[in-house]
Design a protein around this motif. Structure first.
Motif, PDB file in Angstrom:
ATOM      1  N   SER A  49       0.926  -1.177  -0.015  1.00  0.00           N
ATOM      2  CA  SER A  49       0.019  -0.056   0.138  1.00  0.00           C
ATOM      3  C   SER A  49       0.846   1.370   0.115  1.00  0.00           C
ATOM      4  CB  SER A  49      -1.010  -0.049   1.404  1.00  0.00           C
ATOM      5  OG  SER A  49      -1.688   1.186   1.225  1.00  0.00           O
ATOM      6  N   GLU A  50       0.523   2.478  -1.045  1.00  0.00           N
ATOM      7  CA  GLU A  50       1.326   3.654  -0.843  1.00  0.00           C
ATOM      8  C   GLU A  50       0.280   4.517  -1.071  1.00  0.00           C
ATOM      9  OE1 GLU A  50       3.068   6.063  -0.159  1.00  0.00           O
ATOM     10  OE2 GLU A  50       4.799   4.805  -0.238  1.00  0.00           O
ATOM     11  N   PRO A  51      -0.143   5.064  -0.147  1.00  0.00           N
ATOM     12  CA  PRO A  51      -1.294   6.162  -0.270  1.00  0.00           C
ATOM     13  C   PRO A  51      -0.573   7.760  -0.635  1.00  0.00           C
ATOM     14  CG  PRO A  51      -0.838   5.986   1.761  1.00  0.00           C
ATOM     15  CD  PRO A  51      -0.176   4.758   1.346  1.00  0.00           C
ATOM     16  N   ASP A  64       2.730   1.549   9.699  1.00  0.00           N
ATOM     17  CA  ASP A  64       1.812   0.626   9.072  1.00  0.00           C
ATOM     18  C   ASP A  64       0.476   1.298   8.894  1.00  0.00           C
ATOM     19  OD1 ASP A  64       4.012  -0.940   8.542  1.00  0.00           O
ATOM     20  OD2 ASP A  64       3.364  -2.150  10.308  1.00  0.00           O
ATOM     21  N   LYS A  65       0.068   1.906   9.925  1.00  0.00           N
ATOM     22  CA  LYS A  65      -1.292   2.513   9.914  1.00  0.00           C
ATOM     23  C   LYS A  65      -1.390   3.663   8.819  1.00  0.00           C
ATOM     24  CE  LYS A  65      -4.958   4.540  13.136  1.00  0.00           C
ATOM     25  NZ  LYS A  65      -5.164   4.961  14.446  1.00  0.00           N
ATOM     26  N   ALA A  66      -0.446   4.389   8.752  1.00  0.00           N
ATOM     27  CA  ALA A  66      -0.483   5.431   7.769  1.00  0.00           C
ATOM     28  C   ALA A  66      -0.613   4.831   6.357  1.00  0.00           C
ATOM     29  CB  ALA A  66       0.889   6.406   7.980  1.00  0.00           C
ATOM     30  N   ASP A  67       0.419   3.764   6.317  1.00  0.00           N
ATOM     31  CA  ASP A  67       0.322   3.355   4.993  1.00  0.00           C
ATOM     32  C   ASP A  67      -1.207   2.832   4.486  1.00  0.00           C
ATOM     33  OD1 ASP A  67       3.061   3.765   4.469  1.00  0.00           O
ATOM     34  OD2 ASP A  67       3.604   1.639   4.988  1.00  0.00           O
ATOM     35  N   VAL A  68      -2.142   2.510   5.215  1.00  0.00           N
ATOM     36  CA  VAL A  68      -3.370   1.776   4.831  1.00  0.00           C
ATOM     37  C   VAL A  68      -4.384   3.021   5.122  1.00  0.00           C
ATOM     38  CG1 VAL A  68      -2.657  -0.346   5.137  1.00  0.00           C
ATOM     39  CG2 VAL A  68      -3.637   0.926   6.928  1.00  0.00           C
ATOM     40  N   THR A  69      -4.098   4.059   5.502  1.00  0.00           N
ATOM     41  CA  THR A  69      -5.103   5.233   5.703  1.00  0.00           C
ATOM     42  C   THR A  69      -5.197   6.068   4.401  1.00  0.00           C
ATOM     43  OG1 THR A  69      -4.613   5.469   8.257  1.00  0.00           O
ATOM     44  CG2 THR A  69      -5.755   7.235   7.183  1.00  0.00           C
ATOM     45  N   ALA A  70      -6.303   5.981   3.777  1.00  0.00           N
ATOM     46  CA  ALA A  70      -6.523   6.690   2.590  1.00  0.00           C
ATOM     47  C   ALA A  70      -6.785   8.031   2.492  1.00  0.00           C
ATOM     48  CB  ALA A  70      -7.669   5.833   1.567  1.00  0.00           C
ATOM     49  N   ASP A  71      -7.530   8.685   3.489  1.00  0.00           N
ATOM     50  CA  ASP A  71      -8.023   9.949   3.780  1.00  0.00           C
ATOM     51  C   ASP A  71      -6.568  10.911   4.010  1.00  0.00           C
ATOM     52  OD1 ASP A  71      -9.882  12.266   4.029  1.00  0.00           O
ATOM     53  OD2 ASP A  71      -9.015  12.102   6.123  1.00  0.00           O
ATOM     54  N   PRO A  72      -6.361  11.854   3.231  1.00  0.00           N
ATOM     55  CA  PRO A  72      -5.154  12.679   3.556  1.00  0.00           C
ATOM     56  C   PRO A  72      -5.041  13.239   4.851  1.00  0.00           C
ATOM     57  CG  PRO A  72      -5.794  13.038   1.271  1.00  0.00           C
ATOM     58  CD  PRO A  72      -7.019  12.078   1.800  1.00  0.00           C
ATOM     59  N   ARG A 121      -4.666  10.499   7.430  1.00  0.00           N
ATOM     60  CA  ARG A 121      -3.343  10.040   7.356  1.00  0.00           C
ATOM     61  C   ARG A 121      -2.273  11.056   8.070  1.00  0.00           C
ATOM     62  NH1 ARG A 121      -3.244   9.130   2.501  1.00  0.00           N
ATOM     63  NH2 ARG A 121      -1.929  10.846   1.591  1.00  0.00           N
ATOM     64  N   ALA A 122      -2.516  12.351   7.886  1.00  0.00           N
ATOM     65  CA  ALA A 122      -1.715  13.247   8.192  1.00  0.00           C
ATOM     66  C   ALA A 122      -1.586  13.424   9.803  1.00  0.00           C
ATOM     67  CB  ALA A 122      -2.094  14.793   7.968  1.00  0.00           C
ATOM     68  N   LYS A 123      -2.739  13.151  10.547  1.00  0.00           N
ATOM     69  CA  LYS A 123      -3.022  12.825  11.900  1.00  0.00           C
ATOM     70  C   LYS A 123      -2.210  11.707  12.278  1.00  0.00           C
ATOM     71  CE  LYS A 123      -7.256  15.275  12.186  1.00  0.00           C
ATOM     72  NZ  LYS A 123      -8.775  15.207  12.707  1.00  0.00           N
ATOM     73  N   VAL A 124      -2.343  10.805  11.786  1.00  0.00           N
ATOM     74  CA  VAL A 124      -1.322   9.476  12.046  1.00  0.00           C
ATOM     75  C   VAL A 124      -0.033   9.532  11.972  1.00  0.00           C
ATOM     76  CG1 VAL A 124      -0.728   7.076  11.522  1.00  0.00           C
ATOM     77  CG2 VAL A 124      -3.281   7.788  11.389  1.00  0.00           C
ATOM     78  N   TRP A 125       0.551  10.573  10.945  1.00  0.00           N
ATOM     79  CA  TRP A 125       1.915  10.932  10.880  1.00  0.00           C
ATOM     80  C   TRP A 125       2.472  11.756  11.970  1.00  0.00           C
ATOM     81  CZ3 TRP A 125       4.601   7.408   8.687  1.00  0.00           C
ATOM     82  CH2 TRP A 125       4.296   7.107   7.268  1.00  0.00           C
TER      83      TRP A 125
END
Length: 586
Positions: free
Chosen positions: A208-210, A522-530, A533-537
């Motif tokens: 996966s690579e969002p 890994d969670k960021a890799d599978v989080t589609a919504d930008p 995903r930014a919050k995970v990062w």
């Protein structure tokens, strides 16, 4: 990126561990030089207009104009704004950090958990000869990056992201079995990973690579017309344009060339490039001081000149009012930071890591490296080009650090003082001053500092040796992301699974290894919504800092000077230099 072996991932990312003709028609002619700074027409007010000639002054030689051979940087960004369009590109103005549709109709459609991405080409996009840009042209461009006989300078994301079988070399490295357009034996493997159906191209990835829409904005993924390939000595300077400008005559190495309007570029197919100047004259082979002096003096056409040569930060203090309007101080994307050796007996103690961070004086570091014109104190390894808020101090922290508070923390933790601290950095005049300044604060906190400087050209190989873990406690690092996302920073530097093996730490020079951080990657890799995903990062970065994996020091800046006849001047947050998509001379 989590599924990659280190041999496939190595080399990805930008780890920096060493530190003519008549003037614009219709514009006022530059006045005669007056004094050291020179005099020339000021840019008029109002909207920029098409027309005129823009001068670009380049120090040294341009390495190549071949998109697949370009790494990220000024030359690549110049190409992407003038003649080398991609499926996606970065916006302008307030949208500089946003990846937008370019040759494609949108920024891609993910499926299969962001392991599959499809892009459809806009109708009517053409090469400079009027022939259509096709899906096969995009495939061919990507295919060229697998040929290691010729692809030696560009990025190599395709080779480790695409779902192509791999093999182990006699040297023990893992690489794709496919080796470029001439490899008919493994052509089917490439076809399964990169396929065309009409004007739609589909990429199938290993994992996966969002962030894939960002990655295809790199020149590595630009289309290439197969008939443009040649074995000529000048092949790497031949330009087959898909953008608003084409090369008027063959490029002359060490001298330059002129880009003129591409008659087959349709502005209706290009939502990004305004292409205001009629031509862009590039003069290369100059010395850096020559470029700066020409921009200061502004004789003749130099009033309409730009450059990506960085001037000394001291010029800011010397500048008069007239010059100040021609100076810009964009963030470079670089972040200076300290990587903490988690396997060091001293740094294994969380209290010691926290005390080191608390006693770090970012203000003196920035002053020693050139002052506010050269950088801004920062607390995150995510540069302002990724996260504009990264330079804001966390609550309760200041730019000068708190050595006394750090000393108290060490005593409360029962740590015997002084604490030995072995620090290694790349040798330079400014580096020596900067690390001496840092050492002063650390010593006040109770550290006994031993500084080791290594020649810049040998620094990276020094700290990547397995023996470095026994020799140093703290390493100097600099990182520039290849695209404006935490996904281009945190995994490459701190995912131990793709960095650390028996041969050394890779880019994770401090041997940082955290199950919590890896799980967030890994969670960021599978989080589609930008946004999500930014919050995970953000959480991953905060965890990294809390665990003491790194200490950010400075978000570095460049100082650029441009001619007073240049209009609509803006440095691009991602490209790092003047945005040729919007600059004008009228």
């Amino acid at each position: 990126m989590r599924g990659l072996t280190r041999s496939l991932a190595v080399g990805v990312g930008a780890a920096v561990l060493a530190a003519g003709a008549a003037a614009c028609t219709g514009s006022s002619d530059p006045a005669s030089t007056q004094g050291a700074l020179g005099a020339a027409p000021s840019a008029a007010t109002g909207q920029p207009q098409r027309g005129g000639s823009l001068e670009v002054l380049v120090a040294g030689t341009v390495a190549t104009w071949d998109p697949q051979l370009m790494y990220v940087g000024p030359e690549a960004f110049f190409a992407q704004r003038t003649f080398a369009r991609g499926l996606t590109a970065y916006g302008t103005g307030a949208h500089q950090r946003d990846v937008e549709a370019d040759l494609a109709t949108d920024t891609g459609t993910p499926s299969n958990g962001a392991r599959t991405w499809t892009f459809t080409l806009r109708p009517g996009v053409t090469w400079q000869d009027g022939s259509p840009i096709t899906c096969e042209d995009v495939r061919h461009g990507v295919a060229r990056t697998f040929d290691r006989r010729t692809h030696v300078g560009g990025t190599n994301y395709a080779s480790f992201l695409l779902d192509i079988p791999t093999q182990v070399t006699p040297e023990g490295l893992e690489k794709p079995v496919y080796s470029g357009p001439a490899d008919t034996a493994h052509e089917a493997d490439f076809e399964r990973a990169v396929s065309c159906k009409g004007s739609t191209i589909t990429f199938r990835l290993r994992d996966s690579e969002p962030d894939f829409p960002h990655i295809v904005a790199l020149p590595e993924f630009a289309p290439r017309k197969a008939s443009a390939d040649t074995k000529s000595d000048k092949a790497s300077y031949a330009v087959m344009s898909s953008g608003p400008y084409r090369l008027k005559a063959p490029w002359v190495v060490g001298t330059g060339g002129t880009f003129v309007r591409n008659e087959h570029w349709d502005p209706r197919s290009d939502p990004i490039r305004q292409a205001y100047p009629d031509e862009i004259r590039v003069t290369s082979g100059l010395g850096e001081q020559t470029v700066i002096q020409r921009l200061l003096n502004q004789q003749d056409d130099d009033a309409y000149a730009v450059s990506w040569v960085q001037a000394s930060p001291t010029l800011r203090n010397q500048a008069g009012t007239g010059l100040q309007t021609r100076l810009t101080f964009p963030y470079t994307g670089n972040v200076d930071y300290l990587a903490v050796n988690m396997r060091s007996k001293v740094m294994a103690n969380p209290a010691v890591r926290k005390a080191l961070a608390l006693s770090t004086n970012r203000a003196t570091y920035v002053t020693a490296t050139g002052g506010e014109g050269a950088g801004t104190p920062t607390w995150s390894i995510l540069s302002p080009t990724v996260d504009p808020q990264s330079v804001n101090p966390p609550p309760g922290e200041g730019v000068e650090g708190d050595p006394e508070g750090a000393r108290r923390l060490l005593k409360q933790a029962g740590v015997k003082l002084p604490v030995p601290l072995r620090v290694v950095y790349a040798r330079s005049v400014l580096g020596d001053k900067a690390y001496a300044a840092l050492a002063a604060g650390w010593q006040r906190a109770g550290f006994e500092v031993e500084l080791t400087s290594v020649p810049a050209e040998k620094y990276y190989e020094t700290i990547e040796k397995p023996t470095s873990v026994d020799s140093f406690d703290v390493f100097r690092g600099v990182w520039t992301p290849d695209w404006p996302s935490a996904g281009g920073v945190l995994p490459a530097l701190f995912d131990s699974r793709i960095n650390i093996d028996s041969s050394g730490p890779g880019q994770d020079v401090g041997y940082f290894s955290s199950a919590t951080v890896n799980a967030l990657i890994d969670k960021a890799d599978v989080t589609a919504d930008p946004t999500s995903r930014a919050k995970v990062w953000e959480q991953a970065d905060r965890t990294l800092r809390d665990e003491g994996g790194y200490i950010a020091l400075s978000a570095t800046k460049a100082l650029y000077l441009h001619g007073s006849g240049v209009r609509s001047y803006e440095d691009h947050a991602v490209g790092g230099i003047v945005d040729l998509a919007t600059v004008a001379v009228r």
